[in-house]
Design a protein around this motif. Structure first.
Motif, PDB file in Angstrom:
ATOM      1  N   GLU A 113       0.738  -1.255   0.037  1.00 50.04           N
ATOM      2  CA  GLU A 113       0.229   0.066  -0.010  1.00 50.04           C
ATOM      3  C   GLU A 113       0.776   1.466  -0.060  1.00 50.04           C
ATOM      4  OE1 GLU A 113      -3.310   0.802  -0.286  1.00 50.04           O
ATOM      5  OE2 GLU A 113      -3.346  -1.300  -0.983  1.00 50.04           O
ATOM      6  N   LYS A 114       1.841   1.017   0.654  1.00 47.16           N
ATOM      7  CA  LYS A 114       2.943   2.413   0.813  1.00 47.16           C
ATOM      8  C   LYS A 114       3.665   2.593  -0.494  1.00 47.16           C
ATOM      9  CE  LYS A 114       3.289   2.433   5.699  1.00 47.16           C
ATOM     10  NZ  LYS A 114       3.931   2.312   6.906  1.00 47.16           N
ATOM     11  N   LYS A 115       3.962   1.472  -1.102  1.00 43.26           N
ATOM     12  CA  LYS A 115       4.611   1.578  -2.472  1.00 43.26           C
ATOM     13  C   LYS A 115       3.629   2.213  -3.664  1.00 43.26           C
ATOM     14  CE  LYS A 115       8.023  -2.014  -2.007  1.00 43.26           C
ATOM     15  NZ  LYS A 115       8.352  -3.410  -2.501  1.00 43.26           N
ATOM     16  N   LEU A 116       2.357   1.770  -3.464  1.00 45.35           N
ATOM     17  CA  LEU A 116       1.166   2.295  -4.304  1.00 45.35           C
ATOM     18  C   LEU A 116       1.036   3.576  -4.086  1.00 45.35           C
ATOM     19  CD1 LEU A 116      -1.255  -0.821  -4.404  1.00 45.35           C
ATOM     20  CD2 LEU A 116       0.296  -0.041  -6.333  1.00 45.35           C
ATOM     21  N   LYS A 117       1.052   4.184  -2.913  1.00 38.35           N
ATOM     22  CA  LYS A 117       0.951   5.475  -2.647  1.00 38.35           C
ATOM     23  C   LYS A 117       2.038   6.299  -3.141  1.00 38.35           C
ATOM     24  CE  LYS A 117      -0.036   8.653   1.325  1.00 38.35           C
ATOM     25  NZ  LYS A 117      -0.237   9.806   0.612  1.00 38.35           N
ATOM     26  N   ILE A 118       3.306   6.062  -3.056  1.00 39.06           N
ATOM     27  CA  ILE A 118       4.396   6.377  -3.724  1.00 39.06           C
ATOM     28  C   ILE A 118       4.254   6.715  -5.119  1.00 39.06           C
ATOM     29  CG2 ILE A 118       6.777   6.459  -4.518  1.00 39.06           C
ATOM     30  CD1 ILE A 118       7.093   5.187  -1.370  1.00 39.06           C
ATOM     31  N   ILE A 119       3.755   5.814  -5.856  1.00 40.25           N
ATOM     32  CA  ILE A 119       3.548   5.723  -7.286  1.00 40.25           C
ATOM     33  C   ILE A 119       2.369   6.602  -7.616  1.00 40.25           C
ATOM     34  CG2 ILE A 119       2.751   4.350  -9.415  1.00 40.25           C
ATOM     35  CD1 ILE A 119       4.357   1.765  -7.779  1.00 40.25           C
ATOM     36  N   GLU A 120       1.386   6.412  -6.940  1.00 45.50           N
ATOM     37  CA  GLU A 120       0.139   7.478  -6.820  1.00 45.50           C
ATOM     38  C   GLU A 120       0.461   8.979  -6.902  1.00 45.50           C
ATOM     39  OE1 GLU A 120      -3.779   8.429  -4.363  1.00 45.50           O
ATOM     40  OE2 GLU A 120      -3.759   6.163  -5.142  1.00 45.50           O
ATOM     41  N   GLU A 121       1.444   9.326  -5.973  1.00 46.50           N
ATOM     42  CA  GLU A 121       1.690  10.472  -5.854  1.00 46.50           C
ATOM     43  C   GLU A 121       2.641  11.123  -6.913  1.00 46.50           C
ATOM     44  OE1 GLU A 121       3.781  10.463  -1.994  1.00 46.50           O
ATOM     45  OE2 GLU A 121       1.943  10.542  -0.863  1.00 46.50           O
ATOM     46  N   LYS A 122       3.470  10.250  -7.256  1.00 46.87           N
ATOM     47  CA  LYS A 122       4.212  10.725  -8.695  1.00 46.87           C
ATOM     48  C   LYS A 122       3.479  10.887  -9.849  1.00 46.87           C
ATOM     49  CE  LYS A 122       8.495   8.658  -6.910  1.00 46.87           C
ATOM     50  NZ  LYS A 122       9.568   7.824  -6.997  1.00 46.87           N
ATOM     51  N   LEU A 123       2.455   9.806 -10.080  1.00 40.50           N
ATOM     52  CA  LEU A 123       1.484  10.012 -11.229  1.00 40.50           C
ATOM     53  C   LEU A 123       0.853  11.270 -11.076  1.00 40.50           C
ATOM     54  CD1 LEU A 123       0.256   6.309 -11.623  1.00 40.50           C
ATOM     55  CD2 LEU A 123       1.559   7.720 -13.210  1.00 40.50           C
ATOM     56  N   LEU A 124       0.315  11.670  -9.917  1.00 40.24           N
ATOM     57  CA  LEU A 124      -0.370  12.838  -9.629  1.00 40.24           C
ATOM     58  C   LEU A 124       0.300  14.127 -10.051  1.00 40.24           C
ATOM     59  CD1 LEU A 124      -3.067  14.116  -8.672  1.00 40.24           C
ATOM     60  CD2 LEU A 124      -1.921  14.375  -6.331  1.00 40.24           C
ATOM     61  N   GLU A 125       1.720  13.966  -9.917  1.00 35.55           N
ATOM     62  CA  GLU A 125       2.615  15.094 -10.278  1.00 35.55           C
ATOM     63  C   GLU A 125       2.594  15.347 -11.887  1.00 35.55           C
ATOM     64  OE1 GLU A 125       6.543  15.309  -8.817  1.00 35.55           O
ATOM     65  OE2 GLU A 125       5.767  14.328  -6.881  1.00 35.55           O
ATOM     66  N   ILE A 126       2.582  14.337 -12.488  1.00 36.72           N
ATOM     67  CA  ILE A 126       2.931  14.099 -13.931  1.00 36.72           C
ATOM     68  C   ILE A 126       1.626  14.482 -14.529  1.00 36.72           C
ATOM     69  CG2 ILE A 126       2.935  12.175 -15.835  1.00 36.72           C
ATOM     70  CD1 ILE A 126       4.780  10.665 -14.129  1.00 36.72           C
ATOM     71  N   VAL A 127       0.175  14.029 -14.058  1.00 34.46           N
ATOM     72  CA  VAL A 127      -1.068  14.609 -14.466  1.00 34.46           C
ATOM     73  C   VAL A 127      -1.148  16.141 -14.246  1.00 34.46           C
ATOM     74  CG1 VAL A 127      -3.634  14.693 -13.901  1.00 34.46           C
ATOM     75  CG2 VAL A 127      -2.067  12.261 -13.991  1.00 34.46           C
ATOM     76  N   GLU A 128      -0.718  16.617 -13.241  1.00 32.52           N
ATOM     77  CA  GLU A 128      -1.042  18.024 -13.008  1.00 32.52           C
ATOM     78  C   GLU A 128       0.129  18.791 -14.004  1.00 32.52           C
ATOM     79  OE1 GLU A 128       0.295  18.246  -8.931  1.00 32.52           O
ATOM     80  OE2 GLU A 128      -1.919  18.112  -8.311  1.00 32.52           O
ATOM     81  N   GLU A 129       1.250  18.437 -14.319  1.00 28.23           N
ATOM     82  CA  GLU A 129       2.428  18.939 -15.207  1.00 28.23           C
ATOM     83  C   GLU A 129       1.652  18.605 -16.722  1.00 28.23           C
ATOM     84  OE1 GLU A 129       5.644  21.252 -16.213  1.00 28.23           O
ATOM     85  OE2 GLU A 129       4.818  20.908 -14.095  1.00 28.23           O
ATOM     86  N   SER A 130       1.365  17.650 -16.906  1.00 25.90           N
ATOM     87  CA  SER A 130       0.780  17.476 -18.163  1.00 25.90           C
ATOM     88  C   SER A 130      -0.647  18.476 -18.647  1.00 25.90           C
ATOM     89  CB  SER A 130       0.152  16.042 -18.482  1.00 25.90           C
ATOM     90  OG  SER A 130       1.110  14.962 -18.019  1.00 25.90           O
ATOM     91  N   LYS A 131      -1.410  18.720 -17.724  1.00 28.06           N
ATOM     92  CA  LYS A 131      -2.517  19.495 -18.018  1.00 28.06           C
ATOM     93  C   LYS A 131      -2.061  20.871 -17.953  1.00 28.06           C
ATOM     94  CE  LYS A 131      -6.329  16.834 -15.703  1.00 28.06           C
ATOM     95  NZ  LYS A 131      -7.500  17.124 -14.736  1.00 28.06           N
ATOM     96  N   THR A 132      -1.153  21.384 -17.407  1.00 24.62           N
ATOM     97  CA  THR A 132      -0.391  22.570 -17.390  1.00 24.62           C
ATOM     98  C   THR A 132       0.154  22.678 -18.970  1.00 24.62           C
ATOM     99  OG1 THR A 132       0.416  22.487 -15.115  1.00 24.62           O
ATOM    100  CG2 THR A 132       1.469  24.147 -16.418  1.00 24.62           C
ATOM    101  N   MET A 133       0.928  21.899 -19.247  1.00 28.97           N
ATOM    102  CA  MET A 133       1.515  21.704 -20.720  1.00 28.97           C
ATOM    103  C   MET A 133       0.362  21.552 -21.865  1.00 28.97           C
ATOM    104  SD  MET A 133       4.776  19.562 -20.020  1.00 28.97           S
ATOM    105  CE  MET A 133       5.209  19.675 -21.780  1.00 28.97           C
ATOM    106  N   GLY A 134      -0.891  21.308 -21.436  1.00 23.39           N
ATOM    107  CA  GLY A 134      -1.975  21.056 -22.294  1.00 23.39           C
ATOM    108  C   GLY A 134      -2.188  19.707 -23.009  1.00 23.39           C
ATOM    109  N   LEU A 135      -1.221  18.780 -22.491  1.00 30.56           N
ATOM    110  CA  LEU A 135      -1.368  17.276 -23.199  1.00 30.56           C
ATOM    111  C   LEU A 135      -2.426  16.481 -22.867  1.00 30.56           C
ATOM    112  CD1 LEU A 135       2.522  16.323 -22.162  1.00 30.56           C
ATOM    113  CD2 LEU A 135       1.484  17.085 -24.332  1.00 30.56           C
ATOM    114  N   SER A 136      -3.135  15.750 -23.617  1.00 33.84           N
ATOM    115  CA  SER A 136      -4.194  15.179 -23.539  1.00 33.84           C
ATOM    116  C   SER A 136      -4.075  13.715 -22.657  1.00 33.84           C
ATOM    117  CB  SER A 136      -4.833  14.622 -24.879  1.00 33.84           C
ATOM    118  OG  SER A 136      -4.140  13.773 -25.542  1.00 33.84           O
ATOM    119  N   TYR A 137      -5.124  13.023 -22.521  1.00 35.36           N
ATOM    120  CA  TYR A 137      -4.951  11.762 -21.780  1.00 35.36           C
ATOM    121  C   TYR A 137      -4.266  10.736 -22.543  1.00 35.36           C
ATOM    122  CZ  TYR A 137      -6.332   7.280 -19.732  1.00 35.36           C
ATOM    123  OH  TYR A 137      -6.286   5.917 -19.423  1.00 35.36           O
TER     124      TYR A 137
END
Length: 124
Positions: free
Chosen positions: A86-110
């Motif tokens: 669960e802790k490993k999954l939480k770490i991955i989830e946090e990193k993916l959240l950073e990527i999603v936020e940065e992607s939206k800032t750059m205007g990249l699509s899903y």
């Protein structure tokens, strides 16, 4: 055990230490029952206060990552395998959240992000 302390970080030194030790335990670099450096020894190696290393160890003990035995030292506690997952999954989830936020800032699509992830996942 290699711990790096940054004076320029916004994170308190005791948190830097405890987070790095947690990371080593989660990744399996530190095994159950393995002895940690003494509080004094770690403070000397890092050239920081004994109070700071004591606080880091207290945080780790409170969170169940280590156990301290009076007169014997601090050891990596037995870990619940599901809890570690669960802790490993939480770490991955946090990193993916950073990527999603940065992607939206750059205007990249899903779709674009999904393609990149697919390519990277297949390469590794």
């Amino acid at each position: 055990m290699r711990i790096i302390v940054s004076n320029s970080s916004n994170e308190p030194i005791y948190e830097q230490i405890s987070n790095q030790i947690k990371g080593m335990i989660i990744k399996g670099e530190l095994q159950e029952g393995e002895m940690l450096p003494s509080i004094r020894g770690l403070a000397k190696d890092l050239q920081i206060s004994v109070i700071t290393t004591k606080r880091a160890y207290e945080e780790l003990e409170k969170e169940g990552f280590i156990e301290t035995m009076q007169g014997k030292g601090s050891f990596v506690a037995m870990q619940n395998k599901e809890l570690i997952k669960e802790k490993k999954l939480k770490i991955i989830e946090e990193k993916l959240l950073e990527i999603v936020e940065e992607s939206k800032t750059m205007g990249l699509s899903y779709k674009e992000i999904n393609q990149m992830l697919k390519i990277l996942f297949e390469e590794v």
